[in-house]
Motif scaffolding. Sequence first.
Motif, PDB file in Angstrom:
ATOM      1  N   UNK A  72       0.645  -1.264   0.228  1.00 53.94           N
ATOM      2  CA  UNK A  72       0.089   0.088  -0.031  1.00 53.94           C
ATOM      3  C   UNK A  72       0.974   1.300  -0.107  1.00 53.94           C
ATOM      4  N   UNK A  73       0.552   2.280  -1.019  1.00 60.04           N
ATOM      5  CA  UNK A  73       1.481   3.342  -1.007  1.00 60.04           C
ATOM      6  C   UNK A  73       1.601   4.129   0.125  1.00 60.04           C
ATOM      7  N   UNK A  74       0.555   4.148   1.134  1.00 57.48           N
ATOM      8  CA  UNK A  74       0.368   4.922   2.172  1.00 57.48           C
ATOM      9  C   UNK A  74       1.577   4.717   3.465  1.00 57.48           C
ATOM     10  N   UNK A  75       2.190   3.608   3.094  1.00 60.56           N
ATOM     11  CA  UNK A  75       3.137   3.135   3.935  1.00 60.56           C
ATOM     12  C   UNK A  75       4.506   4.009   3.905  1.00 60.56           C
ATOM     13  N   UNK A  76       4.559   4.840   2.596  1.00 58.95           N
ATOM     14  CA  UNK A  76       5.576   5.584   2.497  1.00 58.95           C
ATOM     15  C   UNK A  76       5.673   6.897   3.296  1.00 58.95           C
ATOM     16  N   UNK A  82      10.449   6.844   5.752  1.00 57.08           N
ATOM     17  CA  UNK A  82      10.909   8.170   5.172  1.00 57.08           C
ATOM     18  C   UNK A  82      12.424   8.288   5.602  1.00 57.08           C
ATOM     19  N   UNK A  83      12.850   8.190   6.850  1.00 49.89           N
ATOM     20  CA  UNK A  83      13.976   8.343   7.105  1.00 49.89           C
ATOM     21  C   UNK A  83      14.922   7.117   6.212  1.00 49.89           C
ATOM     22  N   UNK A  84      14.404   6.025   6.174  1.00 54.94           N
ATOM     23  CA  UNK A  84      15.220   4.833   5.552  1.00 54.94           C
ATOM     24  C   UNK A  84      15.236   5.276   4.022  1.00 54.94           C
ATOM     25  N   UNK A  85      14.271   5.851   3.451  1.00 59.56           N
ATOM     26  CA  UNK A  85      14.363   6.222   1.995  1.00 59.56           C
ATOM     27  C   UNK A  85      15.580   7.116   1.869  1.00 59.56           C
ATOM     28  N   UNK A  86      15.616   8.218   2.644  1.00 61.08           N
ATOM     29  CA  UNK A  86      16.533   9.331   2.598  1.00 61.08           C
ATOM     30  C   UNK A  86      17.881   9.033   2.837  1.00 61.08           C
ATOM     31  N   UNK A  87      18.064   8.032   4.027  1.00 68.02           N
ATOM     32  CA  UNK A  87      19.306   7.382   4.047  1.00 68.02           C
ATOM     33  C   UNK A  87      19.720   6.629   3.044  1.00 68.02           C
ATOM     34  N   UNK A 129      12.650  11.294  -4.519  1.00 62.04           N
ATOM     35  CA  UNK A 129      11.895  12.460  -4.264  1.00 62.04           C
ATOM     36  C   UNK A 129      10.319  12.249  -4.704  1.00 62.04           C
ATOM     37  N   UNK A 130       9.947  11.573  -5.350  1.00 62.48           N
ATOM     38  CA  UNK A 130       8.339  11.539  -5.595  1.00 62.48           C
ATOM     39  C   UNK A 130       7.807  11.205  -4.180  1.00 62.48           C
ATOM     40  N   UNK A 131       8.392  10.117  -3.646  1.00 61.83           N
ATOM     41  CA  UNK A 131       7.525   9.463  -2.365  1.00 61.83           C
ATOM     42  C   UNK A 131       7.784  10.302  -1.137  1.00 61.83           C
ATOM     43  N   UNK A 132       9.045  10.998  -0.933  1.00 58.86           N
ATOM     44  CA  UNK A 132       9.430  11.751  -0.012  1.00 58.86           C
ATOM     45  C   UNK A 132       8.472  13.082  -0.066  1.00 58.86           C
ATOM     46  N   UNK A 133       8.519  13.544  -1.182  1.00 62.41           N
ATOM     47  CA  UNK A 133       7.741  15.117  -1.361  1.00 62.41           C
ATOM     48  C   UNK A 133       6.308  14.822  -0.996  1.00 62.41           C
ATOM     49  N   UNK A 134       5.858  13.742  -1.603  1.00 66.90           N
ATOM     50  CA  UNK A 134       4.244  13.284  -1.646  1.00 66.90           C
ATOM     51  C   UNK A 134       4.083  13.095  -0.277  1.00 66.90           C
ATOM     52  N   UNK A 137       4.305  16.706   1.968  1.00 63.32           N
ATOM     53  CA  UNK A 137       3.155  17.672   1.690  1.00 63.32           C
ATOM     54  C   UNK A 137       1.836  17.134   1.941  1.00 63.32           C
ATOM     55  N   UNK A 138       1.668  15.809   2.154  1.00 67.22           N
ATOM     56  CA  UNK A 138       0.346  15.260   2.318  1.00 67.22           C
ATOM     57  C   UNK A 138       0.063  15.434   3.829  1.00 67.22           C
ATOM     58  N   UNK A 139       1.354  15.328   4.836  1.00 69.91           N
ATOM     59  CA  UNK A 139       1.211  15.398   6.122  1.00 69.91           C
ATOM     60  C   UNK A 139       0.548  16.874   6.259  1.00 69.91           C
ATOM     61  N   UNK A 140       1.505  17.897   5.647  1.00 71.41           N
ATOM     62  CA  UNK A 140       1.263  19.192   5.750  1.00 71.41           C
ATOM     63  C   UNK A 140      -0.307  19.697   5.464  1.00 71.41           C
ATOM     64  N   UNK A 141      -0.622  19.097   4.603  1.00 69.26           N
ATOM     65  CA  UNK A 141      -2.026  19.116   3.844  1.00 69.26           C
ATOM     66  C   UNK A 141      -3.181  18.772   4.871  1.00 69.26           C
ATOM     67  N   UNK A 142      -2.852  17.714   5.659  1.00 69.50           N
ATOM     68  CA  UNK A 142      -3.853  17.046   6.433  1.00 69.50           C
ATOM     69  C   UNK A 142      -3.667  17.782   7.790  1.00 69.50           C
TER      70      UNK A 142
END
Length: 394
Positions: A72-76, A82-87, A129-134, A137-142
């Motif tokens: 499920x995409x919401x896991x990202x 997020x920390x793992x992806x950036x790492x 970058x797609x997953x991190x930015x999404x 910004x989704x968290x800030x939107x909510x």
Amino acid sequence: MKSYLKRYARNFDYPLFFTYLLLCCFGLVMVYSASMVWAVNQLGGSPDFFYKKQITNLCIGAVAFVVGAFIPYKIYKENNVIVSMLGVMFALLLAVYFFGFSPGDSGAKSWLNLGFASLQPSEFVKIIIILYFSAVFAKKYEKGKLDNINESIIPPIVVLFAASFLIFLEPDLGTLVIIFFIAVSVIAASGIKFKTFGKILGVLGACMVIALIGIFFIRDRFFTEKRMGRINAYFNPFEDEQFFGYQVVNGYLAIGAGGIKGLGLGQSVQKMGYLPEPQTDFILAIIAEELGTFGVAIVLFGLGYIVIRALVISLRTKDPMARMIAAGIASMIGFQTFINVGGLTGIIPLTGVPLPFISYGGTSLILLSLAMGILINVSMFVKRESKGGNGNGN
């Protein structure tokens, strides 16, 4: 589990999947056709050398697709993910900086030698970058803080410029442009106010000006003979058709020779040693020569369908993260296609960017397959959303 699979199959985006599959299979055939002479004459291998390696790439890509489609995409959006992806992203980029190599005479130290294979970390940056930015910004939107620049914009912009700086040092300017375009596209799809979006573009523009000023002071090191040769070849490739304009001119000859009908599959003349490494960035020239306008249309219509379908998914969903992921993947595939085709046709300078799903190359194909899997997952969520599903991402 059985009911889950039934629900999954019912919402699966089959047209999108079969378009992706068609492009991959078509690309596999053309990689074999384009590379057979180069594999024998330049590498001393068998005619199917690149073909076999591309099959391996497709198999790994299929696994990446399944992973992207079933998770499920919401896991990202979870903090540990997020920390793992950036790492992973920065670890790979730093590894390239210290241990990277440049294949052939590409001039960009953008590859890692793993012994059993080579890896191009900048391809990972696109999808991360797609997953991190999404997610951000989704968290800030909510939380209703999307238009608060200090809280929502500065952290991802810092990450973007840190990654961009490391890619600039390679330098891989084609990928760098794509990543910036992806970031802007995701932000534009976030639901941010136009005034705030304008401020972001202003900040990005100011940073670009600063970068250009920096380049001016190191122009003797940055504008190498090869880079200046590519720029000059862009304006008039026939002035230096035996050196810097060689690839562009022979690409033109391949396209012109193919015409509408093409010379026939396997009948290309330019792949007989005239067009260097035709299975990579210039594979569309071989397609044009062998299959004519019809072959080129298959590729462009297929890629165009994926981009349009992703944009439709983005417009239909009410979930901000799904909207941004779909828009980001659409921009990645669309802009990468434009840069490849633009370089081939002389619209823009050559940058060495592969044609999505068609060009030979493992890292690009695998990461694009992962992106398609994630897009399929988002598409299934949108279908369930329109039917009144529970919104868990599947």
